[in-house]
Design an enzyme around this catalytic site. Structure first.
Site, mmCIF file in Angstrom:
data_model
loop_
_atom_site.group_PDB
_atom_site.id
_atom_site.type_symbol
_atom_site.label_atom_id
_atom_site.label_comp_id
_atom_site.label_asym_id
_atom_site.label_seq_id
_atom_site.Cartn_x
_atom_site.Cartn_y
_atom_site.Cartn_z
ATOM 1 C CG ASP A 303 68.353 -104.278 8.946
ATOM 2 O OD1 ASP A 303 69.408 -104.159 8.309
ATOM 3 O OD2 ASP A 303 68.306 -104.783 10.079
ATOM 4 C CE1 TYR A 453 72.847 -108.501 11.904
ATOM 5 C CE2 TYR A 453 72.257 -107.303 13.893
ATOM 6 C CZ TYR A 453 72.405 -107.350 12.523
ATOM 7 O OH TYR A 453 72.108 -106.241 11.764
ATOM 8 C CG HIS A 510 70.092 -100.598 4.961
ATOM 9 N ND1 HIS A 510 69.751 -101.843 4.493
ATOM 10 C CD2 HIS A 510 70.025 -100.676 6.323
ATOM 11 C CE1 HIS A 510 69.496 -102.644 5.507
ATOM 12 N NE2 HIS A 510 69.645 -101.966 6.630
#
Length: 536
Positions: A303, A453, A510
């Site tokens: 990630d 982000y 993930h």
């Protein structure tokens, strides 16, 4: 001509998805027209493409060709609102998650409140509590958490929808009940404190990290420093079940593990000024390793952690002895990738695909476009207005749990949306999931974690220096089948120029370290062993 595939392979970038759709719709007819010539011409062009595409499949797992030195600038930063001091940053100091000692007193404090005692500081003496006793904020927070859980107001679910609409309210009731009545935070804090924690101030931020020495006597064995890097919505706790596997001596190899919290996550300070990106996190962690005395080390990440680790390898390739990733950021494609995509389902070996690549990639539109459109709503929110949704998540533990745990469902296996419990019990325990939630809740860090982000998507991510630069350190890639997207080795080589190992993992998604700690630990070990053997 550019095909934007890359960061969808990292964390599901919605903008990338839109670019992919545009390329598919706009440029596919152009390429169909471009290929409307003789077979001889096609083969000639394909031969050029395969030649310029980097090492062929036989070179995966080898470092037989010369790698040129390459690095990107490190830059500098200061992320505190306080004035930057002239002196150097302070040294490393131990840190303990202190809630465990204070939680013992929760029942006593609640009992006093129920008896009518006024526990405000200015009334403690009147209540008979000595001057030396202070009510820890965590106790009040603990009581506050229970009250918020008790007041949860849930919507009625649609019938038989599983997790298709998000976190199922019926199953959420079960999670709330367990959290309120069975989850033992004191016990989990003891688990957190099982390994040594530390903090040190770097660029104005108190950076938290776990630092573990290998088990047993280090004599007569190889001990290698390894930094593990998490992403969102995870934490350093994701690695806890993998740590014993790395700290144990196996085949005369063990690791000394450093596992930091990204600034803005958990116990690391959040930046107080804007602009903190993966490049800044990479620089901070390089300074951390330097402060700990490591001139050479290995990195592992998934990630956001995969991008930070990649940036670290780009900034100081001489320090990064090896880079191991379970997500691979390939930020810009080229004609090689587009042609392989168009031809790969029918002529896989011709374009360097294995049958496993074909199985994981196709049908491409369904697995790489529609699936990402379904999974990237969160990214658009967090990359544009994180503070808005963050207000609700930071105020509601139930909202926080639903928002984060839904990712642990769908990112572990996309088919989990069909299940009433989202398949959460298949790979995780509620204790582990809620411990991760509590790290966000007790530190109030969900908003600052989401801002990461926004900071990374403010400008054109694909024009950044790191997006244009290759990675030349020895690299190991672990491709888990249920992760958000698949990146074949032929595509990965467009970014990572020195792939030592590429593993098609048999299962997992993930959150690889938490889902399949043994598989990931084994792959890290075999990668490091290869690098060490080649550098002897």
């Amino acid at each position: 001509m550019t095909v934007w595939y890359d960061t969808t392979a990292v964390f599901g970038d919605g903008d990338v998805v839109l670019r992919t759709v545009v390329v598919t719709i706009v440029f596919l007819p152009v390429y169909r027209h471009a290929f409307a010539f003789s077979n001889k011409a096609r083969l000639k062009l394909l031969g050029v493409v395969m030649t310029t595409g980097g090492p062929d499949a036989s070179q995966v797992g080898r470092v037989g060709f010369q790698m040129r030195a390459s690095s990107i600038s490190m830059g500098n930063g200061w992320w505190s609102s306080e004035k930057r001091p002239a002196a150097d940053d302070p040294p490393v100091h131990p840190f303990v998650v202190e809630t465990c000692d204070e939680e013992v007193q929760v029942s006593a404090v609640v009992e006093l409140v129920e008896r009518g005692w006024d526990l405000r500081p200015d009334r403690q003496k009147e209540s008979g509590i000595s001057d030396g006793f202070d009510i820890p904020n965590s106790l009040l927070s603990h009581q506050d958490l229970h009250e918020r859980l008790d007041r949860a107001r849930l919507s009625r679910p649609l019938e038989d929808t599983g997790f298709h609409y998000g976190f199922n309210p019926l199953y959420l009731r079960n999670v709330i009940s367990y959290w309120r009545h069975q989850f033992d935070w004191q016990k989990q804090v003891n688990v957190l404190n099982r390994y040594p924690h530390f903090k040190t101030k770097i660029e104005g931020l108190n950076v938290h990290f776990v630092h573990c020495k290998p088990f047993g006597d280090p004599a007569h064995r190889l001990v290698k420093p390894l930094m593990l890097l998490h992403g969102w919505p995870g934490s350093f706790y994701e690695f806890y079940w993998m740590l014993p596997l790395l700290l144990t001596n196996q085949d005369d190899l063990a690791f000394e593990v450093i596992c930091p919290s990204i600034p803005g996550y958990g116990y690391s300070d959040a930046p107080e000024v804007e602009g903190f990106s993966t490049l800044d996190a990479a620089r901070v962690f390089l300074k951390l390793m330097e402060r700990l005395g490591y001139s050479e080390f290995y990195l592992q990440g998934g990630d956001w952690g995969s991008i930070i680790a990649t940036n670290m390898a780009q900034m100081k390739p001489d320090c990064v002895k090896g880079l191991h990733l379970n997500m691979f950021p390939v930020t810009s494609g080229n004609l090689v990738m587009l042609l392989s995509l168009l031809l790969g389902s029918h002529f896989p070996t011709l374009v360097g695909f294995s049958q496993e690549d074909v199985n994981r990639l196709y049908p491409y539109i369904e697995k790489n476009v529609f699936s990402m459109l379904r999974e990237t709503g969160y990214l658009h929110i967090q990359a544009t207005k994180p503070d808005t949704v963050g207000c609700g998540l930071n105020d509601s533990p139930v909202g926080l749990a639903a928002y984060i745990l839904e990712k642990f469902s769908s990112w572990t296996d996309s088919q989990n949306v069909h299940l009433p419990d989202g398949g959460l019990g298949r790979k995780f325990s509620l204790d582990d999931l809620l411990t991760n939630i509590m790290i966000y809740w007790t530190t109030g860090s969900v908003v600052s974690s989401m801002r990461f982000y926004k900071e990374n998507f403010k400008g054109n991510l694909w024009k950044r220096e790191d997006a244009r630069a290759g990675v030349y350190v020895p690299t190991g890639l672990a491709a888990f089948p249920e992760d958000l997207l698949h990146c074949p080795p032929m595509w990965a080589r467009q970014k990572y120029k020195n792939i030592v190992s590429y593993s098609y993992m048999p299962r997992g998604g993930h959150f690889a370290a938490l889902e399949e700690p043994q598989l990931l630990a084994d792959d890290i070990r075999q990668f490091v062993a290869k690098v060490e053997a080649m550098t002897k």
